[in-house]
Design a protein around this motif. Structure first.
Motif, PDB file in Angstrom:
ATOM      1  N   ALA A 100       0.825  -1.216   0.000  1.00 27.29           N
ATOM      2  CA  ALA A 100       0.000   0.000   0.000  1.00 27.29           C
ATOM      3  C   ALA A 100       0.857   1.263   0.000  1.00 27.29           C
ATOM      4  CB  ALA A 100      -0.948  -0.001   1.188  1.00 27.29           C
ATOM      5  N   TRP A 101       1.994   1.237   0.670  1.00 22.10           N
ATOM      6  CA  TRP A 101       2.852   2.432   0.702  1.00 22.10           C
ATOM      7  C   TRP A 101       3.374   2.784  -0.678  1.00 22.10           C
ATOM      8  CZ3 TRP A 101       8.254   2.858  -0.024  1.00 22.10           C
ATOM      9  CH2 TRP A 101       8.927   1.646  -0.264  1.00 22.10           C
ATOM     10  N   LEU A 102       3.576   1.779  -1.551  1.00 17.63           N
ATOM     11  CA  LEU A 102       3.984   2.091  -2.923  1.00 17.63           C
ATOM     12  C   LEU A 102       2.887   2.884  -3.623  1.00 17.63           C
ATOM     13  CD1 LEU A 102       5.604  -1.268  -4.114  1.00 17.63           C
ATOM     14  CD2 LEU A 102       6.786   0.837  -3.464  1.00 17.63           C
ATOM     15  N   GLY A 103       1.640   2.469  -3.413  1.00 18.71           N
ATOM     16  CA  GLY A 103       0.513   3.191  -4.003  1.00 18.71           C
ATOM     17  C   GLY A 103       0.430   4.618  -3.519  1.00 18.71           C
ATOM     18  N   THR A 104       0.724   4.814  -2.246  1.00 19.55           N
ATOM     19  CA  THR A 104       0.742   6.166  -1.692  1.00 19.55           C
ATOM     20  C   THR A 104       1.810   7.005  -2.382  1.00 19.55           C
ATOM     21  OG1 THR A 104      -0.015   5.322   0.440  1.00 19.55           O
ATOM     22  CG2 THR A 104       0.992   7.499   0.438  1.00 19.55           C
ATOM     23  N   GLY A 105       2.976   6.417  -2.599  1.00 25.40           N
ATOM     24  CA  GLY A 105       4.049   7.127  -3.288  1.00 25.40           C
ATOM     25  C   GLY A 105       3.681   7.463  -4.723  1.00 25.40           C
ATOM     26  N   PHE A 106       3.062   6.513  -5.428  1.00 24.05           N
ATOM     27  CA  PHE A 106       2.654   6.759  -6.811  1.00 24.05           C
ATOM     28  C   PHE A 106       1.622   7.874  -6.869  1.00 24.05           C
ATOM     29  CE2 PHE A 106       3.526   2.034  -7.897  1.00 24.05           C
ATOM     30  CZ  PHE A 106       4.869   2.286  -8.022  1.00 24.05           C
ATOM     31  N   ALA A 107       0.661   7.855  -5.952  1.00 20.85           N
ATOM     32  CA  ALA A 107      -0.389   8.881  -5.944  1.00 20.85           C
ATOM     33  C   ALA A 107       0.201  10.255  -5.642  1.00 20.85           C
ATOM     34  CB  ALA A 107      -1.467   8.527  -4.927  1.00 20.85           C
ATOM     35  N   ARG A 108       1.158  10.319  -4.723  1.00 19.76           N
ATOM     36  CA  ARG A 108       1.716  11.608  -4.318  1.00 19.76           C
ATOM     37  C   ARG A 108       2.484  12.301  -5.436  1.00 19.76           C
ATOM     38  NH1 ARG A 108       2.310  13.055   1.159  1.00 19.76           N
ATOM     39  NH2 ARG A 108       4.320  13.973   0.632  1.00 19.76           N
ATOM     40  N   VAL A 109       3.206  11.567  -6.277  1.00 17.29           N
ATOM     41  CA  VAL A 109       4.016  12.228  -7.298  1.00 17.29           C
ATOM     42  C   VAL A 109       3.180  12.818  -8.423  1.00 17.29           C
ATOM     43  CG1 VAL A 109       6.105  10.900  -6.897  1.00 17.29           C
ATOM     44  CG2 VAL A 109       4.497  10.132  -8.630  1.00 17.29           C
ATOM     45  N   ARG A 110       1.948  12.436  -8.534  1.00 18.75           N
ATOM     46  CA  ARG A 110       1.161  12.974  -9.653  1.00 18.75           C
ATOM     47  C   ARG A 110       0.227  14.101  -9.251  1.00 18.75           C
ATOM     48  NH1 ARG A 110      -3.569   8.778 -11.003  1.00 18.75           N
ATOM     49  NH2 ARG A 110      -3.888   8.066  -8.899  1.00 18.75           N
ATOM     50  N   ARG A 111       0.218  14.471  -7.993  1.00 15.27           N
ATOM     51  CA  ARG A 111      -0.606  15.601  -7.578  1.00 15.27           C
ATOM     52  C   ARG A 111      -0.033  16.872  -8.181  1.00 15.27           C
ATOM     53  NH1 ARG A 111      -1.014  14.102  -1.219  1.00 15.27           N
ATOM     54  NH2 ARG A 111      -2.375  12.303  -1.484  1.00 15.27           N
ATOM     55  N   PRO A 112      -0.887  17.725  -8.731  1.00 16.73           N
ATOM     56  CA  PRO A 112      -0.376  18.957  -9.357  1.00 16.73           C
ATOM     57  C   PRO A 112       0.449  19.817  -8.416  1.00 16.73           C
ATOM     58  CG  PRO A 112      -2.663  18.604  -9.915  1.00 16.73           C
ATOM     59  CD  PRO A 112      -2.309  17.568  -8.888  1.00 16.73           C
ATOM     60  N   ALA A 113       0.154  19.788  -7.122  1.00 13.10           N
ATOM     61  CA  ALA A 113       0.877  20.620  -6.176  1.00 13.10           C
ATOM     62  C   ALA A 113       2.253  20.041  -5.848  1.00 13.10           C
ATOM     63  CB  ALA A 113       0.066  20.780  -4.889  1.00 13.10           C
ATOM     64  N   VAL A 114       2.502  18.826  -6.263  1.00 14.44           N
ATOM     65  CA  VAL A 114       3.775  18.178  -5.983  1.00 14.44           C
ATOM     66  C   VAL A 114       4.431  17.853  -7.321  1.00 14.44           C
ATOM     67  CG1 VAL A 114       4.925  16.275  -4.793  1.00 14.44           C
ATOM     68  CG2 VAL A 114       2.788  17.183  -3.888  1.00 14.44           C
ATOM     69  N   PRO A 115       5.126  18.813  -7.918  1.00 13.79           N
ATOM     70  CA  PRO A 115       5.662  18.599  -9.259  1.00 13.79           C
ATOM     71  C   PRO A 115       6.945  17.782  -9.312  1.00 13.79           C
ATOM     72  CG  PRO A 115       6.258  20.754  -8.498  1.00 13.79           C
ATOM     73  CD  PRO A 115       5.398  20.145  -7.419  1.00 13.79           C
ATOM     74  N   GLY A 116       7.461  17.405  -8.176  1.00 17.77           N
ATOM     75  CA  GLY A 116       8.758  16.734  -8.197  1.00 17.77           C
ATOM     76  C   GLY A 116       8.755  15.376  -7.554  1.00 17.77           C
ATOM     77  N   LEU A 117       9.925  14.986  -7.117  1.00 17.91           N
ATOM     78  CA  LEU A 117      10.115  13.661  -6.552  1.00 17.91           C
ATOM     79  C   LEU A 117       9.567  13.561  -5.129  1.00 17.91           C
ATOM     80  CD1 LEU A 117      12.744  14.040  -4.472  1.00 17.91           C
ATOM     81  CD2 LEU A 117      13.865  14.279  -6.661  1.00 17.91           C
ATOM     82  N   ILE A 118       9.301  12.329  -4.708  1.00 19.14           N
ATOM     83  CA  ILE A 118       8.790  12.053  -3.364  1.00 19.14           C
ATOM     84  C   ILE A 118       9.648  10.956  -2.738  1.00 19.14           C
ATOM     85  CG2 ILE A 118       6.848  11.071  -2.054  1.00 19.14           C
ATOM     86  CD1 ILE A 118       6.231  13.853  -3.017  1.00 19.14           C
ATOM     87  N   TRP A 119      10.064  11.165  -1.497  1.00 20.57           N
ATOM     88  CA  TRP A 119      10.760  10.151  -0.709  1.00 20.57           C
ATOM     89  C   TRP A 119       9.780   9.619   0.314  1.00 20.57           C
ATOM     90  CZ3 TRP A 119      16.027   9.140  -1.407  1.00 20.57           C
ATOM     91  CH2 TRP A 119      16.749  10.077  -2.155  1.00 20.57           C
ATOM     92  N   MET A 120       9.706   8.301   0.473  1.00 30.39           N
ATOM     93  CA  MET A 120       8.865   7.711   1.515  1.00 30.39           C
ATOM     94  C   MET A 120       9.590   6.520   2.119  1.00 30.39           C
ATOM     95  SD  MET A 120       5.026   7.913  -0.025  1.00 30.39           S
ATOM     96  CE  MET A 120       4.294   7.776   1.604  1.00 30.39           C
ATOM     97  N   ARG A 121       9.301   6.284   3.392  1.00 28.43           N
ATOM     98  CA  ARG A 121       9.881   5.126   4.068  1.00 28.43           C
ATOM     99  C   ARG A 121       8.767   4.311   4.693  1.00 28.43           C
ATOM    100  NH1 ARG A 121      11.928   3.145   8.932  1.00 28.43           N
ATOM    101  NH2 ARG A 121      11.169   4.913  10.103  1.00 28.43           N
ATOM    102  N   ALA A 122       8.854   2.996   4.538  1.00 18.55           N
ATOM    103  CA  ALA A 122       7.925   2.068   5.173  1.00 18.55           C
ATOM    104  C   ALA A 122       8.770   0.993   5.832  1.00 18.55           C
ATOM    105  CB  ALA A 122       6.979   1.454   4.148  1.00 18.55           C
ATOM    106  N   GLU A 123       8.732   0.961   7.147  1.00 13.64           N
ATOM    107  CA  GLU A 123       9.541   0.032   7.919  1.00 13.64           C
ATOM    108  C   GLU A 123      10.997   0.129   7.490  1.00 13.64           C
ATOM    109  OE1 GLU A 123       7.796  -3.842   8.276  1.00 13.64           O
ATOM    110  OE2 GLU A 123       5.784  -2.996   8.311  1.00 13.64           O
ATOM    111  N   ALA A 124      11.595  -0.946   7.001  1.00 11.97           N
ATOM    112  CA  ALA A 124      13.021  -0.944   6.673  1.00 11.97           C
ATOM    113  C   ALA A 124      13.287  -0.664   5.201  1.00 11.97           C
ATOM    114  CB  ALA A 124      13.646  -2.280   7.077  1.00 11.97           C
TER     115      ALA A 124
END
Length: 175
Positions: A100-124
């Motif tokens: 699910a965290w991968l899906g969150t990352g995919f969704a976040r990078v395509r928001r118009p307000a977030v034009p760039g890269l996204i870093w996310m961490r899930a557990e290790a």
């Protein structure tokens, strides 16, 4: 957990050794972007990141559903994930699903307000999500780099944590 990033969104040496190669991936993405808001999906040159390919995921946007389906997962990325990711649409994964965290990352990078890269961490694991788009600026492809994030003691908290950047002193203060 947070990682320091400069104003351009690249990590500033605070990444652990196991994830340090992600800084090179950001540099390639920035080069392919060539000053545009997003690099053109047609200009994705995997040859520029040949040594990183085993650690990468590629997800393409489905025109009908507007969701991202994973179409490629390198061997090293597969060993880091608890399930086979190819063919999955992580955005549809319910909370608590291992991907699910991968899906969150995919969704976040395509928001118009977030034009760039996204870093996310899930557990290790740490994920770097890099959007690529079309001529209209819509994100059509997401390139994700996965790396192991070292843990201290018992890190059994499954919380997904966006890694927010901090400005370094001397470059506009600190957040």
């Amino acid at each position: 957990m947070e990682a320091a990033m400069d104003d351009g969104g690249t990590a500033c040496g605070d990444l652990p050794e196991t994830a340090g190669w992600l800084e090179r991936l950001v540099a390639v993405w920035q080069d392919q972007r060539a000053g545009a808001a997003l690099p053109d999906a047609h200009e994705l040159f995997l040859a520029d990141m040949a040594e990183m390919i085993p650690n990468l995921l590629l997800a393409y946007r489905d025109e009908e559903t507007d969701e991202f389906e994973i179409e490629y997962a390198g061997a090293a990325a597969r060993t880091l994930l608890p399930l086979e990711p190819v063919g999955l649409v992580p955005e549809r994964c319910p909370d608590g699903h291992p991907l699910a965290w991968l899906g969150t990352g995919f969704a976040r990078v395509r928001r118009p307000a977030v034009p760039g890269l996204i870093w996310m961490r899930a557990e290790a694991l740490v994920g770097l999500f890099l959007p690529y788009g079309g001529f209209d600026g819509r994100v059509t492809l997401v390139l994700a780099g996965l790396a192991r994030w070292p843990t201290v003691g018992d890190d059994s908290d499954p919380t997904v944590v966006p890694l927010r950047g901090r400005r370094r002193r001397g470059r506009g203060g600190s957040r």
